[in-house]
Write a protein that holds these residues in place. Structure first.
Motif, mmCIF file in Angstrom:
data_model
loop_
_atom_site.group_PDB
_atom_site.id
_atom_site.type_symbol
_atom_site.label_atom_id
_atom_site.label_comp_id
_atom_site.label_asym_id
_atom_site.label_seq_id
_atom_site.Cartn_x
_atom_site.Cartn_y
_atom_site.Cartn_z
ATOM 1 N N MET A 107 0.866 -1.181 0.000
ATOM 2 C CA MET A 107 0.000 0.000 0.000
ATOM 3 C C MET A 107 0.894 1.218 0.000
ATOM 4 S SD MET A 107 -1.252 0.130 4.004
ATOM 5 C CE MET A 107 -2.107 -1.396 3.852
ATOM 6 N N ASN A 108 0.306 2.373 -0.282
ATOM 7 C CA ASN A 108 1.138 3.577 -0.277
ATOM 8 C C ASN A 108 1.292 4.106 1.146
ATOM 9 O OD1 ASN A 108 -0.849 5.658 0.336
ATOM 10 N ND2 ASN A 108 -1.651 5.340 -1.734
ATOM 11 N N ASP A 109 2.257 4.973 1.330
ATOM 12 C CA ASP A 109 2.602 5.479 2.660
ATOM 13 C C ASP A 109 1.409 6.148 3.348
ATOM 14 O OD1 ASP A 109 5.087 4.597 1.888
ATOM 15 O OD2 ASP A 109 6.056 6.557 1.947
ATOM 16 N N ASN A 110 0.655 6.964 2.608
ATOM 17 C CA ASN A 110 -0.473 7.672 3.209
ATOM 18 C C ASN A 110 -1.557 6.719 3.680
ATOM 19 O OD1 ASN A 110 0.651 10.223 2.935
ATOM 20 N ND2 ASN A 110 -0.217 10.522 0.896
ATOM 21 N N ASP A 111 -1.830 5.674 2.880
ATOM 22 C CA ASP A 111 -2.826 4.686 3.310
ATOM 23 C C ASP A 111 -2.379 4.000 4.596
ATOM 24 O OD1 ASP A 111 -4.514 5.259 1.213
ATOM 25 O OD2 ASP A 111 -3.913 3.528 -0.007
ATOM 26 N N LEU A 112 -1.087 3.683 4.685
ATOM 27 C CA LEU A 112 -0.563 3.064 5.900
ATOM 28 C C LEU A 112 -0.750 3.989 7.098
ATOM 29 C CD1 LEU A 112 1.111 0.996 7.562
ATOM 30 C CD2 LEU A 112 3.136 2.285 6.843
ATOM 31 N N ILE A 113 -0.336 5.231 6.961
ATOM 32 C CA ILE A 113 -0.414 6.186 8.074
ATOM 33 C C ILE A 113 -1.865 6.348 8.535
ATOM 34 C CG2 ILE A 113 -0.060 8.601 8.741
ATOM 35 C CD1 ILE A 113 2.545 6.899 8.544
ATOM 36 N N ASN A 114 -2.771 6.537 7.592
ATOM 37 C CA ASN A 114 -4.181 6.718 7.957
ATOM 38 C C ASN A 114 -4.762 5.471 8.606
ATOM 39 O OD1 ASN A 114 -4.237 9.365 7.018
ATOM 40 N ND2 ASN A 114 -4.786 8.734 4.951
ATOM 41 N N ASP A 115 -4.455 4.311 8.065
ATOM 42 C CA ASP A 115 -4.993 3.079 8.631
ATOM 43 C C ASP A 115 -4.430 2.824 10.026
ATOM 44 O OD1 ASP A 115 -6.593 0.505 7.921
ATOM 45 O OD2 ASP A 115 -4.755 -0.173 8.898
ATOM 46 N N MET A 116 -3.141 3.036 10.201
ATOM 47 C CA MET A 116 -2.532 2.778 11.498
ATOM 48 C C MET A 116 -3.007 3.774 12.557
ATOM 49 S SD MET A 116 -0.502 0.044 11.514
ATOM 50 C CE MET A 116 -2.090 -0.563 11.161
ATOM 51 N N LYS A 117 -3.284 5.006 12.139
ATOM 52 C CA LYS A 117 -3.812 5.989 13.085
ATOM 53 C C LYS A 117 -5.129 5.466 13.678
ATOM 54 C CE LYS A 117 -3.150 10.155 11.865
ATOM 55 N NZ LYS A 117 -3.223 11.396 11.101
ATOM 56 N N ASN A 118 -5.991 4.955 12.824
ATOM 57 C CA ASN A 118 -7.269 4.400 13.294
ATOM 58 C C ASN A 118 -7.056 3.118 14.095
ATOM 59 O OD1 ASN A 118 -8.803 6.444 12.132
ATOM 60 N ND2 ASN A 118 -8.880 5.399 10.163
ATOM 61 N N SER A 119 -6.170 2.276 13.635
ATOM 62 C CA SER A 119 -5.892 1.023 14.327
ATOM 63 C C SER A 119 -5.320 1.275 15.724
ATOM 64 C CB SER A 119 -4.918 0.177 13.502
ATOM 65 O OG SER A 119 -4.615 -1.018 14.166
ATOM 66 N N PHE A 120 -4.378 2.204 15.821
ATOM 67 C CA PHE A 120 -3.765 2.503 17.110
ATOM 68 C C PHE A 120 -4.768 3.135 18.077
ATOM 69 C CE2 PHE A 120 0.720 2.895 15.096
ATOM 70 C CZ PHE A 120 0.901 1.523 15.196
ATOM 71 N N LYS A 121 -5.693 3.956 17.546
ATOM 72 C CA LYS A 121 -6.716 4.544 18.417
ATOM 73 C C LYS A 121 -7.544 3.448 19.082
ATOM 74 C CE LYS A 121 -7.301 8.979 16.151
ATOM 75 N NZ LYS A 121 -8.131 9.766 15.244
ATOM 76 N N HIS A 122 -7.822 2.402 18.330
ATOM 77 C CA HIS A 122 -8.586 1.276 18.880
ATOM 78 C C HIS A 122 -7.709 0.419 19.794
ATOM 79 C CE1 HIS A 122 -11.439 -2.008 19.113
ATOM 80 N NE2 HIS A 122 -10.479 -2.825 18.718
#
Length: 192
Positions: free
Chosen positions: A151-166
């Motif tokens: 995946m691209n860097d931005n998709d990773l950052i956005n997905d991990m931000k949500n994942s880490f919040k959970h």
């Protein structure tokens, strides 16, 4: 991305290789991919060698076994290079990513003639700087995504931000450090 990417993780119990493989599976799933993420269990204990796996595809995955000929190998602890055959079955068209500060010559001498691409990252330095503790799995997650282009860097950052919040709902103070570790790792992975 080709149709099926297979990744094998080598780490030690307690370093987060299994967690990183599961986070990778979740992130890829969230981009619409079919995924598998699973550890290989044995008599694991803190510090013992462990193996985890990922399969990622644009199509349903019908294989349900360990991965014997991976496209990518992630080595979370460079001491495993001396005791575990980490390049076993690794495709020369793929790559190996190693958490290390050792010289490229020394690292290559431990790879049994592997002719594919070799990448290194200092996950300890990044982890200590961003988290204040040694948790190499977050930098290694970013490294495999950067190298494999799952995946691209931005998709990773956005997905991990949500994942880490959970994941860290009860410890929100660690989210910022983990995000910083991801971003730093995307820029510090080096091909040798």
């Amino acid at each position: 991305m080709k149709d099926l990417i297979e990744i094998r993780w080598h780490g030690r119990g307690g370093q987060g290789a299994k967690t990183a493989s599961l986070l990778l599976a979740d992130a890829a799933f969230n981009t619409g991919k079919y995924i598998q993420g699973f550890p290989e269990y044995g008599p694991e204990r803190m510090g013992a060698p462990i193996t985890a796996y990922n399969r990622i595809s644009n199509n349903p995955i019908t294989i349900h076994s360990n991965i014997y000929e991976p496209d990518y190998v992630v080595v979370v602890d460079d001491s495993l290079l001396e005791s575990v055959p980490v390049t076993s079955g690794l495709k020369s068209s793929g790559a190996i990513i190693i958490n290390t500060t050792k010289s490229p010559e020394y690292i290559k001498s431990l790879l049994h003639g592997y002719s594919g691409e070799v990448y290194t990252i200092d996950a300890r330095k990044i982890s200590m700087e961003c988290l204040g503790k040694y948790f190499p799995n977050t930098p290694m997650l970013a490294a495999i995504i950067k190298v494999s282009k799952i995946m691209n860097d931005n998709d990773l950052i956005n997905d991990m931000k949500n994942s880490f919040k959970h994941k860290f709902a009860k410890k929100p103070e660690v989210i910022e450090g983990n995000m910083k570790a991801l971003e730093m790792s995307l820029n510090e992975i080096k091909k040798i």
